[in-house]
Design a protein around this motif. Structure first.
Motif, PDB file in Angstrom:
ATOM      1  N   HIS A 302       0.833  -1.204   0.000  1.00  0.00           N
ATOM      2  CA  HIS A 302       0.000   0.000   0.000  1.00  0.00           C
ATOM      3  C   HIS A 302       0.868   1.253   0.000  1.00  0.00           C
ATOM      4  N   LEU A 303       1.911   1.247   0.813  1.00  0.00           N
ATOM      5  CA  LEU A 303       2.810   2.398   0.866  1.00  0.00           C
ATOM      6  C   LEU A 303       3.467   2.637  -0.488  1.00  0.00           C
ATOM      7  N   TRP A 304       3.902   1.559  -1.123  1.00  0.00           N
ATOM      8  CA  TRP A 304       4.557   1.678  -2.425  1.00  0.00           C
ATOM      9  C   TRP A 304       3.592   2.236  -3.468  1.00  0.00           C
ATOM     10  N   GLN A 305       2.385   1.693  -3.505  1.00  0.00           N
ATOM     11  CA  GLN A 305       1.428   2.125  -4.516  1.00  0.00           C
ATOM     12  C   GLN A 305       0.926   3.544  -4.264  1.00  0.00           C
ATOM     13  N   ALA A 306       0.942   3.975  -3.005  1.00  0.00           N
ATOM     14  CA  ALA A 306       0.511   5.333  -2.678  1.00  0.00           C
ATOM     15  C   ALA A 306       1.613   6.362  -2.895  1.00  0.00           C
ATOM     16  N   ALA A 307       2.847   5.897  -3.007  1.00  0.00           N
ATOM     17  CA  ALA A 307       3.973   6.821  -3.156  1.00  0.00           C
ATOM     18  C   ALA A 307       3.973   7.458  -4.540  1.00  0.00           C
ATOM     19  N   SER A 308       4.457   8.670  -4.612  1.00  0.00           N
ATOM     20  CA  SER A 308       4.585   9.347  -5.901  1.00  0.00           C
ATOM     21  C   SER A 308       5.726   8.728  -6.700  1.00  0.00           C
ATOM     22  N   PRO A 309       5.711   8.895  -8.015  1.00  0.00           N
ATOM     23  CA  PRO A 309       6.838   8.383  -8.812  1.00  0.00           C
ATOM     24  C   PRO A 309       8.181   8.921  -8.319  1.00  0.00           C
ATOM     25  N   ALA A 310       8.215  10.186  -7.887  1.00  0.00           N
ATOM     26  CA  ALA A 310       9.478  10.752  -7.402  1.00  0.00           C
ATOM     27  C   ALA A 310       9.924  10.071  -6.117  1.00  0.00           C
ATOM     28  N   ASP A 311       8.972   9.768  -5.213  1.00  0.00           N
ATOM     29  CA  ASP A 311       9.333   9.101  -3.964  1.00  0.00           C
ATOM     30  C   ASP A 311       9.788   7.669  -4.214  1.00  0.00           C
ATOM     31  N   ARG A 312       9.147   6.985  -5.164  1.00  0.00           N
ATOM     32  CA  ARG A 312       9.592   5.624  -5.495  1.00  0.00           C
ATOM     33  C   ARG A 312      11.027   5.649  -6.025  1.00  0.00           C
ATOM     34  N   ALA A 313      11.290   6.576  -6.928  1.00  0.00           N
ATOM     35  CA  ALA A 313      12.644   6.674  -7.478  1.00  0.00           C
ATOM     36  C   ALA A 313      13.646   7.040  -6.392  1.00  0.00           C
ATOM     37  N   ARG A 314      13.253   7.915  -5.483  1.00  0.00           N
ATOM     38  CA  ARG A 314      14.148   8.318  -4.389  1.00  0.00           C
ATOM     39  C   ARG A 314      14.458   7.125  -3.480  1.00  0.00           C
ATOM     40  N   PHE A 315      13.437   6.324  -3.192  1.00  0.00           N
ATOM     41  CA  PHE A 315      13.637   5.130  -2.375  1.00  0.00           C
ATOM     42  C   PHE A 315      14.631   4.182  -3.042  1.00  0.00           C
ATOM     43  N   LEU A 316      14.445   3.928  -4.329  1.00  0.00           N
ATOM     44  CA  LEU A 316      15.341   3.009  -5.038  1.00  0.00           C
ATOM     45  C   LEU A 316      16.765   3.534  -5.077  1.00  0.00           C
ATOM     46  N   ARG A 317      16.907   4.825  -5.203  1.00  0.00           N
ATOM     47  CA  ARG A 317      18.237   5.428  -5.341  1.00  0.00           C
ATOM     48  C   ARG A 317      18.994   5.452  -4.019  1.00  0.00           C
ATOM     49  N   HIS A 318      18.277   5.693  -2.917  1.00  0.00           N
ATOM     50  CA  HIS A 318      18.969   5.925  -1.651  1.00  0.00           C
ATOM     51  C   HIS A 318      18.744   4.844  -0.590  1.00  0.00           C
ATOM     52  N   LEU A 319      17.588   4.211  -0.572  1.00  0.00           N
ATOM     53  CA  LEU A 319      17.242   3.334   0.550  1.00  0.00           C
ATOM     54  C   LEU A 319      17.130   1.854   0.211  1.00  0.00           C
ATOM     55  N   ARG A 320      17.010   1.536  -1.046  1.00  0.00           N
ATOM     56  CA  ARG A 320      16.768   0.141  -1.424  1.00  0.00           C
ATOM     57  C   ARG A 320      17.775  -0.839  -0.828  1.00  0.00           C
ATOM     58  N   PRO A 321      19.080  -0.584  -0.916  1.00  0.00           N
ATOM     59  CA  PRO A 321      20.026  -1.579  -0.382  1.00  0.00           C
ATOM     60  C   PRO A 321      19.835  -1.839   1.117  1.00  0.00           C
ATOM     61  N   TRP A 322      19.542  -0.775   1.878  1.00  0.00           N
ATOM     62  CA  TRP A 322      19.363  -0.962   3.320  1.00  0.00           C
ATOM     63  C   TRP A 322      18.050  -1.680   3.620  1.00  0.00           C
ATOM     64  N   TRP A 323      17.006  -1.368   2.847  1.00  0.00           N
ATOM     65  CA  TRP A 323      15.743  -2.074   3.041  1.00  0.00           C
ATOM     66  C   TRP A 323      15.929  -3.572   2.792  1.00  0.00           C
ATOM     67  N   GLU A 324      16.621  -3.904   1.729  1.00  0.00           N
ATOM     68  CA  GLU A 324      16.734  -5.310   1.349  1.00  0.00           C
ATOM     69  C   GLU A 324      17.539  -6.120   2.362  1.00  0.00           C
ATOM     70  N   ILE A 325      18.600  -5.556   2.931  1.00  0.00           N
ATOM     71  CA  ILE A 325      19.387  -6.357   3.878  1.00  0.00           C
ATOM     72  C   ILE A 325      18.677  -6.500   5.225  1.00  0.00           C
TER      73      ILE A 325
END
Length: 481
Positions: A302-325
């Motif tokens: 739900h959080l992902w689908q509610a996020a704006s395209p800019a926020d999704r891109a920001r998450f992938l660019r800065h937070l994805r590696p930490w989320w995954e581990i």
């Protein structure tokens, strides 16, 4: 084991039909759920290019040290029977199966055991379907999907069998091999010192016990490769290189998640602050951070689908590696082995960007990388006998060589999602074509839908997705009937 059944004749149009391309975990679950939900007489064709119906690649490893990274109690194939997998394990244990300990809900079991579970329930479904053709396993590759009968149906062409004419087709193609890393040009990748598929039987074969190895990536795939090397008695250095050098964290005790803060704020920065505050509050009460992260599971999509395209891109660019581990963690016994290998200096993880790979001797490659944050530092080199690409599944479909996807892309029937995480689908898994129109007959499930759902690689998430899609397809077929 039940023999694979031939597909029903393509011109048998008195019964609705569904083709599922991919017979691994996602495709198998969808077939099982369709059997329970679709109108009586519906024909379901499960198509798989290999012999691995049920387990797929993910659960076909023969190494008993490759463990599930989730508790057995979360791995039931059926959401309405949460104890199904644990009950199956206990029945096997009672029958004298060789297991290190009596299975419990908190057990971490070998992935091959889960693969056997999937094949067994698929075989049971085949026996129940009998000879009436309600479920058939089609061995071979789907080579194309095209409109048929004036666009009312789809024709699925196969390399080893006649085409299937169906009402609905679903792509359940699973994970793709890692994309070629930068710095390893085609001429080097064609040599015997490079392995692009870490799951191939020959990926680690032929290595001297004291040889140095470079594993590109530091995630779950790297851990599997390192454990396989250790199981073979490998004594040489194992280098692991990724952009940030982050390794997966370990599971800890406590299965009950801490409910996510409510309401969760919108926006990446605000959400991070909220989660960090929840972790600090939990720590003050002696509660492990993992339970807080697990409490986000029901809200993640739900959080992902509610996020704006800019926020999704920001998450992938800065937070994805930490989320995954922190989200995809290691079984404690696997984490212990990785920690021990690092403590004795055998497993050496580094953060940096691969610049170049070249052969410097018949059996030696030299890999050059730039340390992270070290633009002013000199590049470093590693001399190794093998480089294995463990960087994780490929996702940009424009760079994936799968023949079926290439034909569908060229025909304009599908398109990549905006973030290049897979295919562009709706919330109901319907594929969008080149112009953004939604198909009423072509769908996708599993990791290839990550752009729309983000969290869609674990068993519980795919299980829910397949159940919802089966209901949607069954309703659509019933209306047509």
């Amino acid at each position: 084991m039940t023999a694979d059944r031939e597909a029903a004749p393509a011109d048998d149009r008195d019964r609705p039909a569904v083709a599922i391309v991919g017979g691994g975990f996602s495709g198998t679950l969808l077939a099982l759920y369709l059997r329970r939900r679709c109108p009586s007489g519906t024909r379901i064709h499960l198509i798989e290019r290999t012999a691995r119906f049920g387990p797929g690649i993910a659960y076909s490893t023969e190494n008993p040290s490759h463990l599930l990274n989730a508790f057995a109690g979360r791995m039931s194939a059926f959401p309405d029977i949460p104890s199904h997998f644990v009950d199956w394990l206990r029945a096997r244990h009672a029958a004298g199966e060789d297991m290190p300990a009596p299975p419990a809900e908190t057990s971490f079991v070998p992935r091959r055991t889960y693969g056997a579970y999937l094949r067994e329930i698929l075989d049971a479904e085949l026996r129940e379907a009998g000879s009436e053709g309600g479920l058939s396993l089609v061995r071979g590759a789907a080579t194309g999907i095209a409109p048929s009968h004036g666009g009312r149906l789809l024709s699925v062409t196969l390399d080893r069998a006649p085409a299937l004419v169906v009402d609905v087709a679903v792509l359940a193609v699973g994970n793709f091999p890692p994309e070629a890393p930068p710095g390893a040009d085609p001429s080097f990748r064609a040599t015997g010192l490079y392995r692009g598929d870490p799951w191939a039987p020959e990926a680690l074969s032929g290595l001297a016990p004291d040889a140095a190895v470079l594993l590109i990536g530091t995630g779950q795939t790297m851990v599997d490769a390192a454990v396989s090397l250790l199981d073979r008695g490998h004594r040489g250095p194992i280098h692991a290189l990724s952009r940030r050098g982050l390794l997966p964290t370990r599971h800890a005790g406590g299965r009950t998640p801490v409910p996510a803060p409510s309401p969760l704020p919108a926006g990446t920065a605000a959400l991070c602050r909220s989660v960090r505050a929840a972790i600090r509050a939990a720590a003050n009460e002696g509660i492990d951070w993992r339970r807080v992260v697990d409490g986000l599971r029901p809200a993640t999509q739900h959080l992902w689908q509610a996020a704006s395209p800019a926020d999704r891109a920001r998450f992938l660019r800065h937070l994805r590696p930490w989320w995954e581990i922190h989200r995809q963690r290691l079984a404690p016994e696997i984490a212990d082995r990785i920690d021990a290998a690092r403590s004795r200096g055998q497993l050496l993880a580094a953060a940096g960007r691969l610049l170049d790979c070249r052969i410097v001797a018949p059996d030696i490659a030299e890999a050059t990388y730039r340390p992270r944050g070290g633009q002013t530092e000199p590049a470093r080199t590693l001399r190794v006998a093998r480089i294995v690409n463990c960087s994780g599944p490929g996702s940009d479909v424009d760079r994936i060589a799968d023949p079926l996807l290439r034909r569908l892309l060229d025909a304009g029937m599908i398109r990549p999602d905006p973030l290049r995480l897979g295919l562009d689908v709706t919330g109901k898994c319907a594929l969008r074509d080149r112009d953004g129109w939604t198909s009423g007959r072509l769908y996708a499930v599993g990791p290839v839908t990550r752009g729309a759902f983000w969290e869609i690689t674990s068993v519980p998430d795919i299980r829910e997705q397949c159940a919802a899609l089966a209901t949607h397809i069954a309703t659509s077929l019933a209306r047509q009937g």
